[in-house]
Scaffold this motif. Structure first.
Motif, PDB file in Angstrom:
ATOM      1  N   VAL A  10      -2.795   1.356   3.620  1.00 27.70           N
ATOM      2  CA  VAL A  10      -4.149   1.803   3.964  1.00 27.70           C
ATOM      3  C   VAL A  10      -4.877   2.315   2.729  1.00 27.70           C
ATOM      4  O   VAL A  10      -6.032   1.947   2.460  1.00 27.70           O
ATOM      5  CB  VAL A  10      -4.104   2.893   5.052  1.00 27.70           C
ATOM      6  CG1 VAL A  10      -5.514   3.385   5.379  1.00 27.70           C
ATOM      7  CG2 VAL A  10      -3.423   2.370   6.310  1.00 27.70           C
ATOM      8  N   LEU A  11      -4.212   3.164   1.955  1.00 30.18           N
ATOM      9  CA  LEU A  11      -4.874   3.737   0.791  1.00 30.18           C
ATOM     10  C   LEU A  11      -5.128   2.683  -0.278  1.00 30.18           C
ATOM     11  O   LEU A  11      -6.143   2.748  -0.998  1.00 30.18           O
ATOM     12  CB  LEU A  11      -4.032   4.880   0.219  1.00 30.18           C
ATOM     13  CG  LEU A  11      -4.140   6.207   0.960  1.00 30.18           C
ATOM     14  CD1 LEU A  11      -3.375   7.300   0.224  1.00 30.18           C
ATOM     15  CD2 LEU A  11      -5.586   6.630   1.144  1.00 30.18           C
ATOM     16  N   ALA A  12      -4.237   1.712  -0.397  1.00 32.16           N
ATOM     17  CA  ALA A  12      -4.468   0.653  -1.379  1.00 32.16           C
ATOM     18  C   ALA A  12      -5.746  -0.122  -1.047  1.00 32.16           C
ATOM     19  O   ALA A  12      -6.578  -0.383  -1.925  1.00 32.16           O
ATOM     20  CB  ALA A  12      -3.262  -0.283  -1.423  1.00 32.16           C
ATOM     21  N   ILE A  13      -5.917  -0.485   0.199  1.00 36.06           N
ATOM     22  CA  ILE A  13      -7.123  -1.214   0.610  1.00 36.06           C
ATOM     23  C   ILE A  13      -8.357  -0.323   0.466  1.00 36.06           C
ATOM     24  O   ILE A  13      -9.426  -0.776   0.041  1.00 36.06           O
ATOM     25  CB  ILE A  13      -6.964  -1.726   2.047  1.00 36.06           C
ATOM     26  CG1 ILE A  13      -5.870  -2.798   2.097  1.00 36.06           C
ATOM     27  CG2 ILE A  13      -8.279  -2.287   2.581  1.00 36.06           C
ATOM     28  CD1 ILE A  13      -5.572  -3.314   3.478  1.00 36.06           C
ATOM     29  N   PHE A  14      -8.210   0.950   0.797  1.00 38.88           N
ATOM     30  CA  PHE A  14      -9.338   1.879   0.659  1.00 38.88           C
ATOM     31  C   PHE A  14      -9.770   1.991  -0.803  1.00 38.88           C
ATOM     32  O   PHE A  14     -10.965   1.971  -1.122  1.00 38.88           O
ATOM     33  CB  PHE A  14      -8.945   3.243   1.213  1.00 38.88           C
ATOM     34  CG  PHE A  14      -9.961   4.327   0.950  1.00 38.88           C
ATOM     35  CD1 PHE A  14     -11.301   4.129   1.221  1.00 38.88           C
ATOM     36  CD2 PHE A  14      -9.566   5.556   0.438  1.00 38.88           C
ATOM     37  CE1 PHE A  14     -12.246   5.124   0.976  1.00 38.88           C
ATOM     38  CE2 PHE A  14     -10.486   6.552   0.191  1.00 38.88           C
ATOM     39  CZ  PHE A  14     -11.829   6.348   0.457  1.00 38.88           C
ATOM     40  N   LEU A  27      -7.944  12.584  -2.915  1.00 38.27           N
ATOM     41  CA  LEU A  27      -8.010  12.106  -4.298  1.00 38.27           C
ATOM     42  C   LEU A  27      -8.555  10.684  -4.352  1.00 38.27           C
ATOM     43  O   LEU A  27      -9.382  10.352  -5.215  1.00 38.27           O
ATOM     44  CB  LEU A  27      -6.614  12.161  -4.924  1.00 38.27           C
ATOM     45  CG  LEU A  27      -6.076  13.570  -5.211  1.00 38.27           C
ATOM     46  CD1 LEU A  27      -4.583  13.523  -5.511  1.00 38.27           C
ATOM     47  CD2 LEU A  27      -6.828  14.211  -6.374  1.00 38.27           C
ATOM     48  N   ALA A  28      -8.109   9.833  -3.435  1.00 39.72           N
ATOM     49  CA  ALA A  28      -8.628   8.468  -3.396  1.00 39.72           C
ATOM     50  C   ALA A  28     -10.109   8.452  -3.035  1.00 39.72           C
ATOM     51  O   ALA A  28     -10.888   7.670  -3.589  1.00 39.72           O
ATOM     52  CB  ALA A  28      -7.833   7.637  -2.395  1.00 39.72           C
ATOM     53  N   ALA A  29     -10.515   9.315  -2.119  1.00 38.02           N
ATOM     54  CA  ALA A  29     -11.909   9.353  -1.672  1.00 38.02           C
ATOM     55  C   ALA A  29     -12.856   9.842  -2.755  1.00 38.02           C
ATOM     56  O   ALA A  29     -14.061   9.583  -2.692  1.00 38.02           O
ATOM     57  CB  ALA A  29     -12.035  10.249  -0.436  1.00 38.02           C
ATOM     58  N   THR A  30     -12.317  10.538  -3.745  1.00 38.42           N
ATOM     59  CA  THR A  30     -13.152  11.039  -4.844  1.00 38.42           C
ATOM     60  C   THR A  30     -12.915  10.258  -6.137  1.00 38.42           C
ATOM     61  O   THR A  30     -13.280  10.720  -7.215  1.00 38.42           O
ATOM     62  CB  THR A  30     -12.886  12.536  -5.075  1.00 38.42           C
ATOM     63  OG1 THR A  30     -11.469  12.768  -5.245  1.00 38.42           O
ATOM     64  CG2 THR A  30     -13.375  13.361  -3.896  1.00 38.42           C
TER      65      THR A  30
END
Length: 439
Positions: A276-280, A247-250
């Protein structure tokens, strides 16, 4: 000398290498299954081991046949000519068959006995199902272990967040007869959640071709197939974690934060993935529209709001019980010490005494700082980057935490398998949609 200088064509070299790896993988898994079938103290593990011997054995035979055929210059056609055939055999014989056997065997009723040689399901299955019943009756899945009128024991604990209780609700609501109990076994719920997350992730990634090594790591390795048959909660959790990454990647940052909150609210061990996901999310958004802080704000808001919404009602019912079950017990600091043990470094160091326990937590802190430095210096810019960093972070945490089990290594293995699939999707995406890789 001239013959020696003739290059080998990649098309002739790679199939042999790939098939050789397939054969080595299946043989290694076969050895693990055989040892488990003979040596394990758990009944469910032994059932899995005997079924898995057949699955991995047939997969190894198939890979060997393909390898011999390739060296003779023949390429078998049809389904049998595919490397993926062995994966299908493993899925059926090492996952589905032992699960069905153990679900039926569980109907004989040996839950809660201190007899691992009779367990048809691991304790986490019973505990999660019980937590759902407690939630329906008392508004919290956690009991006050100091007010039981007897000495507390390990099975009195529910060392999971409130969301994990959801997987036990079908049994609590509809169980009671043999057929209903078989159909509402929590392992089916874990399996359905894991499969749904895989399908949703692949759809978000536009149905990329899953690399065989990725499938081997995520699906066919013994830790995955064993967990699927005897327990299962970790597969549902890691499936949701991969979905949060997709979901984050899209660019679906709010949904990613919501799903990640559910993951953390089920099992606290995956909390480091939030950093990790926050920075991504920040890096990805800034590369696309220069509004990275707004995207990060939406992600964090969804993460925090969902986490509070899920935890607060249960916490208010009995704050002390919540902290004892969810925080203190998993860390090995509860009234009863967590039985989680393994030959992993963190546990072995902590077993040397109080100084060892302090050293183990110190190593965890150092590892956390190292991960933070990695994230700052080389922030993840793609979904595969994020998955790699989460896998390394969780793997390190599992290795160094004092109260841990080797089975938790299923998390980094599945994440690494998913990382290969994300990388495949990123390579085949249209150029306009391909995010820059981290440097």
């Amino acid at each position: 000398m001239r013959l020696l200088s003739v290059p080998v064509r990649p098309s002739a070299e790679r199939p042999g290498r790939a098939l050789g790896w397939d054969l080595a993988f299946s043989l290694g898994c076969l050895v693990f299954a055989a040892i488990t079938a003979v040596k394990s103290e758990f009944y469910g593990y032994r059932v899995w081991g005997n079924c898995a011997i057949a699955g991995y054995g047939l997969a190894a035979a198939h890979s060997g046949w393909l390898l011999v055929s390739a060296r003779r210059g023949r390429t078998p056609g049809g389904v049998l000519g595919s490397r993926r055939f062995g994966l299908g055999v493993i899925a059926v014989l090492a996952m589905i068959v032992p699960l069905v056997i153990l679900v039926i065997r569980r109907l004989t009723g040996v839950d809660w006995l201190i007899t691992p040689f009779s367990w048809a399901a691991q304790p986490e299955v019973w505990v999660i199902e019980r937590s759902a019943s407690l939630l329906l009756r008392h508004g919290t899945p956690y009991v006050d272990v100091t007010a039981l009128g007897r000495l507390p024991e390990v099975n009195d604990y529910t060392p999971y967040g409130p969301v994990m209780t959801v997987f036990g609700l079908p049994r609590a609501l509809f169980g009671g007869s043999p057929v209903a109990d078989a159909l509402t076994d929590a392992r089916w719920m874990f399996a359905l959640a894991a499969v749904a997350c895989v399908l949703a992730t692949l759809r978000l990634l536009r149905w990329p071709k899953i690399p065989v090594p990725g499938a081997q790591l995520a699906l066919a390795c013994p830790l995955t197939t064993l967990t699927w048959a005897v327990a299962g909660p970790d597969l549902a959790i890691v499936g949701l974690l991969v979905l949060a990454c997709a979901l984050a990647a899209t660019g679906r940052n709010v949904l990613s934060g919501l799903v990640l909150a559910l993951v953390i609210s089920a099992k606290l061990i995956v909390a480091p993935a939030a950093a990790v996901l926050a920075i991504f999310v920040l890096v990805r958004a800034r590369k696309q529209d220069h509004l990275g802080w707004a995207a990060l704000g939406r992600f964090v808001a969804a993460l925090l709001a969902t986490t509070v919404l899920v935890h607060l009602p249960v916490y208010l019912v009995d704050p002390r019980a919540f902290l004892e079950h969810v925080i203190r017990f998993p860390l090995g600091m509860g009234v009863v010490r967590s039985p989680a043990a393994s030959p992993l470094p963190g546990h072995l160091i902590a077993e040397t005494g109080q100084a060892g326990l302090v050293l183990a937590f110190t190593l965890v802190g150092i590892a956390a700082l190292a991960m933070l430095a990695w994230l700052v210096r080389r922030p993840p810019a793609t979904g595969s980057d994020a998955l790699l960093r989460i896998a390394v972070g969780l793997g390190t945490l599992i290795l160094l935490t004092p109260a841990t089990r080797y089975g938790y290594l299923v998390y980094p293995l599945v994440l690494l398998g998913a990382q290969l699939t994300f990388r495949s999707a990123e390579r085949t995406a249209p150029p306009a949609e391909q995010p820059a890789t981290s440097s």
